[in-house]
Scaffold this active site. Structure first.
Site, PDB file in Angstrom:
ATOM      1  N   ASP A  15       0.790  -1.257   0.000  1.00 53.20           N
ATOM      2  CA  ASP A  15       0.000   0.000   0.000  1.00 53.20           C
ATOM      3  C   ASP A  15       0.816   1.298   0.000  1.00 53.20           C
ATOM      4  O   ASP A  15       0.487   2.243   0.736  1.00 53.20           O
ATOM      5  CB  ASP A  15      -0.957   0.017   1.193  1.00 53.20           C
ATOM      6  CG  ASP A  15      -2.017  -1.081   1.136  1.00 53.20           C
ATOM      7  OD1 ASP A  15      -1.964  -1.916   0.215  1.00 53.20           O
ATOM      8  OD2 ASP A  15      -2.887  -1.100   2.030  1.00 53.20           O
ATOM      9  N   HIS A  58     -10.648   0.610  -2.926  1.00 58.25           N
ATOM     10  CA  HIS A  58     -12.006   0.550  -2.384  1.00 58.25           C
ATOM     11  C   HIS A  58     -13.058   1.140  -3.318  1.00 58.25           C
ATOM     12  O   HIS A  58     -12.812   2.172  -3.958  1.00 58.25           O
ATOM     13  CB  HIS A  58     -12.076   1.344  -1.070  1.00 58.25           C
ATOM     14  CG  HIS A  58     -11.254   0.791   0.043  1.00 58.25           C
ATOM     15  ND1 HIS A  58     -11.264  -0.541   0.396  1.00 58.25           N
ATOM     16  CD2 HIS A  58     -10.399   1.402   0.918  1.00 58.25           C
ATOM     17  CE1 HIS A  58     -10.455  -0.710   1.434  1.00 58.25           C
ATOM     18  NE2 HIS A  58      -9.907   0.432   1.766  1.00 58.25           N
ATOM     19  N   LYS A 128      -6.863  -4.989  -3.334  1.00 54.60           N
ATOM     20  CA  LYS A 128      -7.613  -5.598  -2.230  1.00 54.60           C
ATOM     21  C   LYS A 128      -8.615  -4.599  -1.673  1.00 54.60           C
ATOM     22  O   LYS A 128      -8.525  -3.405  -1.954  1.00 54.60           O
ATOM     23  CB  LYS A 128      -6.648  -6.068  -1.129  1.00 54.60           C
ATOM     24  CG  LYS A 128      -5.889  -4.922  -0.473  1.00 54.60           C
ATOM     25  CD  LYS A 128      -4.853  -5.418   0.507  1.00 54.60           C
ATOM     26  CE  LYS A 128      -4.040  -4.290   1.105  1.00 54.60           C
ATOM     27  NZ  LYS A 128      -4.784  -3.370   1.969  1.00 54.60           N
ATOM     28  N   CYS A 180      -2.152  -2.700   7.623  1.00 53.13           N
ATOM     29  CA  CYS A 180      -2.063  -3.589   6.456  1.00 53.13           C
ATOM     30  C   CYS A 180      -0.756  -4.380   6.395  1.00 53.13           C
ATOM     31  O   CYS A 180      -0.747  -5.527   5.947  1.00 53.13           O
ATOM     32  CB  CYS A 180      -2.311  -2.800   5.175  1.00 53.13           C
ATOM     33  SG  CYS A 180      -4.022  -2.194   5.096  1.00 53.13           S
TER      34      CYS A 180
HETATM   35 ZN   LIG Z   1      -8.542   0.851   3.291  1.00 53.15          ZN
END
Ligand SMILES: [Zn+2]
Length: 244
Positions: A15, A58, A128, A180
């Site tokens: 990320d 997202h 993800k 994460c």
């Molecule tokens: Zn998130």
């Protein structure tokens, strides 16, 4: 570790996205850009069999966005909501989910990997958190442990992908250390890989050293080793075999 044990390491860069980085990310992790030189050094190493990047990705109606919930229980960073395991068809199974500012919405600049990261060295990128109903800190499964490839949660079954390449060891770096990175490392260990988090190649949402100490305790409890960039475990992936 016995010297004859196979060593086929993978790198997972978690990320490293605009929204997680200062100065203007919507969920900027303090010091998030400071780790780029070390991560790029790891990405440049020929020692890794596979190099993976991940992206939080997202839909705008994602359950973790405070803006998608009603006042007064909708304060980013502070509020929690009850999340049900709808993906796993077990709604009686619930957990408390922290709410976040809107971040990493699919197709936005905030969701893009930061320009400084050398993505040319990445073999596969995993997206993800694509199922609006559930949180997905780990690239290996959602927060309930569902592996939802094909069901909208993630676009690759990462454990199967790494096993198919006979990976033995997984090194996890990136953002954020307390969410994460932590859950991706725990997922890797649970999937059977010898797993390391490189301490100085992560940064946390909560910069309090006591918070990181607690994260380390949880990681070690789940068989993840937390190592320093100067450790033998890291030196062996930064230098060609035989030079140690
Ligand atoms: Zn998130």
């Amino acid at each position: 570790m016995p010297p004859d044990m196979p060593f086929k390491p993978a790198l997972i860069v978690v990320d490293m996205q605009n929204d997680f980085c200062p100065p203007d990310g919507s969920l900027a992790v303090p010091g998030g850009r400071e780790i780029v030189p070390l991560i790029n050094e790891l990405l440049a190493s020929p020692m890794f069999e596979v190099k993976v990047s991940t992206q939080d990705w997202h839909p705008s109606d994602h359950i973790s966005f405070a803006a998608n919930h009603t006042a007064p229980n909708n304060k980013p960073f502070e509020s929690f909501i009850e999340m049900k395991n709808l993906v796993g068809n077990r709604p009686e199974q619930t957990m408390m989910q922290r709410l976040w500012p809107v971040h990493c919405v699919q197709g936005t600049r905030g969701a893009e990997i930061i320009d400084e990261l050398d993505v040319s060295k990445v073999d596969v990128n995993v997206r993800k958190g694509m199922d609006a109903r559930v949180e997905m800190y780990s690239a290996f499964s959602d927060s309930f442990g569902n592996m939802t490839e094909g069901a909208g949660g993630v676009d690759l079954d990462l454990a199967s992908f790494l096993h198919a390449r006979h990976i033995t060891h997984v090194y996890v770096v990136g953002l954020a250390g307390d969410y994460c990175v932590k859950d991706t490392a725990r997922g890797a260990a649970k999937a059977g890989f010898a797993t390391y988090v490189i301490e100085d190649a992560q940064r946390c949402v909560d910069p309090d050293p006591a918070a990181w100490a607690e994260v380390k305790r949880v990681l070690q409890q789940d068989s993840v080793e937390v190592v320093h960039a100067q450790s033998n475990e890291v030196r062996r992936v930064l230098q060609p075999c035989g030079q140690l």
